[in-house]
Write a protein that holds these residues in place. Structure first.
Motif, PDB file in Angstrom:
ATOM      1  N   ARG A 169       7.244 -14.311   8.827  1.00 31.18           N
ATOM      2  CA  ARG A 169       5.813 -14.394   9.122  1.00 31.18           C
ATOM      3  C   ARG A 169       5.089 -13.076   8.783  1.00 31.18           C
ATOM      4  O   ARG A 169       3.931 -13.081   8.393  1.00 31.18           O
ATOM      5  CB  ARG A 169       5.613 -14.721  10.609  1.00 31.18           C
ATOM      6  N   GLN A 170       5.756 -11.938   8.942  1.00 29.85           N
ATOM      7  CA  GLN A 170       5.099 -10.652   8.705  1.00 29.85           C
ATOM      8  C   GLN A 170       5.098 -10.244   7.232  1.00 29.85           C
ATOM      9  O   GLN A 170       4.189  -9.560   6.777  1.00 29.85           O
ATOM     10  CB  GLN A 170       5.789  -9.552   9.530  1.00 29.85           C
ATOM     11  N   CYS A 171       6.124 -10.638   6.468  1.00 27.20           N
ATOM     12  CA  CYS A 171       6.277 -10.171   5.076  1.00 27.20           C
ATOM     13  C   CYS A 171       5.836 -11.247   4.093  1.00 27.20           C
ATOM     14  O   CYS A 171       6.107 -12.439   4.295  1.00 27.20           O
ATOM     15  CB  CYS A 171       7.729  -9.789   4.792  1.00 27.20           C
ATOM     16  N   SER A 172       5.218 -10.821   3.008  1.00 22.32           N
ATOM     17  CA  SER A 172       4.820 -11.772   1.973  1.00 22.32           C
ATOM     18  C   SER A 172       6.043 -12.260   1.204  1.00 22.32           C
ATOM     19  O   SER A 172       7.119 -11.655   1.247  1.00 22.32           O
ATOM     20  CB  SER A 172       3.839 -11.103   1.003  1.00 22.32           C
ATOM     21  N   GLU A 173       5.855 -13.341   0.474  1.00 22.24           N
ATOM     22  CA  GLU A 173       6.940 -13.848  -0.357  1.00 22.24           C
ATOM     23  C   GLU A 173       7.382 -12.796  -1.371  1.00 22.24           C
ATOM     24  O   GLU A 173       8.581 -12.595  -1.603  1.00 22.24           O
ATOM     25  CB  GLU A 173       6.506 -15.125  -1.073  1.00 22.24           C
TER      26      GLU A 173
END
Length: 437
Positions: free
Chosen positions: A219-223
Motif C-alpha cells: 500500500r505504501q510503495c508504488s508498483e
C-alpha cells in the motif's frame, strides 16, 4: 514465504508479477520435441517428485495424479516424496547443491527461482508448454519467467487478504468489512468488547507476521518502486520505512491474539488458523490456501460456513494502488538434467480435469482458468473477483527477494513485533542481507 498445509499443501513466488496483465515469455510452438515420445512408448524412465502435501486430500491428490500419469505413460515410474512444507526449502537447496536434486520439485518463482536458474539447476521449458495449457494459464506463467524464459508450471494462484468470521463480525455489530486501517482498528475494538481476539497471527513461523509488513509495503510503495527493489534487492525508497512504521503503529493498538509471538500458523487448534476456525479470533491475514487449512481445523473438520474475505485495507498517503494485490503462484520445476518426460508430467497435471481435482482437494484457486469454475467457496470467489480486477499483483516479498534477503526480512519483522527493533531496523536488516548477497 513458507507455509504448512494440513488438509492440503500448496505453496508460493518474482518481480511484481503482472499475473493479470503480463504475457509469458518465449514462443511456445506446441511441439513437444523434448524426447518424451509417444505415450506409453520408449525405454523405461524413472523420475523423482518432491511435493509438500504430507497429509489428507492434498497428498491423496498427488498420489492419484501420478498414478493417472503412469497409466498414460506406462514406461514412466515416478517416485513420490512428500516433505513438510517448512522443511522443503532447506532440503531442496541441499539436494540441489549436492547434485542429487529431485527431477520434479516445488517452485515458488521470484528471486528463489532466479537463484536456481542462475545456478544452472532448472530446465528451460519455454518451447515445451502445451499450447492449450498456455492459453488456459495465461499470465500466471510469468511467475516462472526468468529473462523471458519459462522454468516452471503453476498449479494454483494464491492472492492474500484478510479472512474473517461473518458471525463474529455480526455479533460485534460490525456492519461492513473495513476499507481502511482506521476502520479495521474500529472493528478490533468492537471485537474486543465481545471477548474475541480481533486478529490471529502465527508469528512463531515468522512469515505470517511478515505478511503484515508485506501488505503495508504494497500500500505504501508504488508498483515501480517494488519492481526496482526486486532488481536491486534493497529498500532505499522511504516507502519501506513508512510501511514498517505503519506496522509498528498497528502493533501498539494490540489487535493480535494473546501470545501471538509463540503462536504457530497452521498446526493445530491453537494455531492462528485454528483460532479463526474455532471462533476464538475474528480475522487472519493469509493467502488463498487458507480455506482448506481452516476446514481441517474446525470442530467437524468441514469448511467454515461463515468464512468471509476482504482485501487488505487502504493506508493514508500510500503510493501503492489500493486495489493492488499480493500473493503467490504455486508450481513445479524440472531439474535441468531431468528426463524429458518431466515436462510431460507438468503439462499433464495442468489439464482441466486434474486442475479441477486440485481445486477440490486443496480448497484453493487452480491456475488453469478453465478449471476455476470448480471454486465453490464464497471467500475464494471473492478473492477471484478482486484478483481479476487488480491493476497489478505482487508476489510475497520473501519470495520476491530470494531466500537470504527474505529470511532476513521475516526475522526483522518478528523482532519489530516483539519490540526488539524499530522500523529503521527492519529496513537496515534487509539492506544488510542484500549487501551480503
Amino acid at each position: 514465504m513458507t507455509r504448512n498445509y494440513r488438509r492440503a499443501a500448496a505453496a508460493a513466488v518474482g518481480m511484481t508479477m503482472a499475473l493479470v496483465l503480463a504475457a509469458c515469455g518465449g514462443d511456445s510452438n506446441g511441439d513437444n520435441n523434448n524426447g518424451g515420445g509417444a505415450e506409453g512408448e520408449g525405454e523405461p524412465v524413472a523420475m523423482t517428485f518432491w511435493h509438500n502435501s504430507t497429509t489428507g486430500a492434498g497428498r491423496d491428490y498427488w498420489d492419484e495424479t501420478v498414478q493417472a500419469f503412469q497409466d498414460e505413460y506406462p514406461n514412466v515410474t515416478i517416485t513420490v516424496q512428500s516433505i513438510q512444507n517448512e522443511d522443503m526449502d532447506g532440503r531442496l537447496q541441499t539436494a540441489l547443491n549436492s547434485g542429487d536434486a529431485p527431477d520434479i520439485f516445488m517452485s515458488r518463482g521470484g528471486g528463489k527461482l532466479a537463484d536456481v536458474v542462475n545456478a544452472g539447476q532448472a530446465m528451460d521449458i519455454t518451447d515445451l508448454v502445451d499450447p492449450e495449457v498456455e492459453e488456459a494459464v495465461g499470465g500466471a506463467l510469468s511467475a516462472f519467467a526468468i529473462d523471458g524464459q519459462i522454468y516452471g508450471m503453476p498449479t494454483a494462484v494464491l492472492p492474500g487478504g484478510i479472512f474473517y468470521s461473518e458471525d463474529l463480525f455480526e455479533e460485534a455489530g460490525i456492519e461492513s468489512t473495513p476499507a481502511t486501517i482506521e476502520e479495521m482498528l474500529d472493528a478490533a475494538e468492537a471485537l474486543k468488547a465481545i471477548d474475541v481476539a480481533p486478529i490471529a497471527i502465527g508469528a512463531m513461523d515468522a512469515w505470517p507476521a511478515a505478511h503484515w509488513y508485506y501488505f503495508f509495503a504494497l500500500r505504501q510503495c508504488s508498483e515501480d518502486t517494488m519492481n526496482a527493489a526486486a532488481e536491486s534487492r534493497s529498500f532505499d525508497d522511504d516507502c519501506w520505512l513508512r510501511a514498517a512504521e505503519d506496522l509498528e503503529a498497528l502493533v501498539a493498538e494490540e489487535p493480535f491474539n494473546e501470545g501471538f509471538l509463540t503462536t504457530p500458523a497452521q498446526q493445530g487448534a491453537g494455531s492462528s488458523a485454528g483460532l479463526l476456525a474455532n471462533k476464538q479470533a475474528a480475522m487472519e491475514l493469509m493467502g488463498a490456501w487458507n480455506p482448506g487449512v481452516i476446514a481441517s481445523l474446525t470442530p467437524d473438520e468441514q469448511p467454515m460456513e461463515d468464512l468471509g474475505w476482504f482485501p487488505f485495507p487502504a493506508v493514508e498517503g500510500g503510493d501503492g494502488d489500493p486495489a493492488a494485490m499480493m500473493g503467490g503462484v504455486d508450481g513445479y520445476t524440472c531439474f535441468v538434467d531431468a528426463p524429458a518426460e518431466c515436462v510431460d508430467f507438468l503439462n499433464f497435471y495442468m489439464r482441466q480435469e486434474h486442475q479441477e481435482g486440485y481445486a477440490e482437494a486443496f480448497v484453493t484457486i487452480p491456475a488453469n482458468a478453465d478449471a476455476q469454475g470448480a471454486v465453490e467457496e464464497p471467500a475464494l470467489q471473492n478473492i477471484l473477483e478482486a484478483y481479476s480486477e487488480a491493476p497489478y499483483v505482487s508476489v510475497w516479498l520473501d519470495t520476491l527477494y530470494g531466500q537470504n534477503v527474505g529470511n532476513a526480512l521475516n526475522g526483522a519483522v518478528v523482532d519489530l513485533l516483539a519490540g526488539n527493533t524499530d522500523p529503521e531496523g527492519v529496513v537496515q536488516a534487509v539492506n544488510d542481507a542484500a549487501a551480503r548477497g
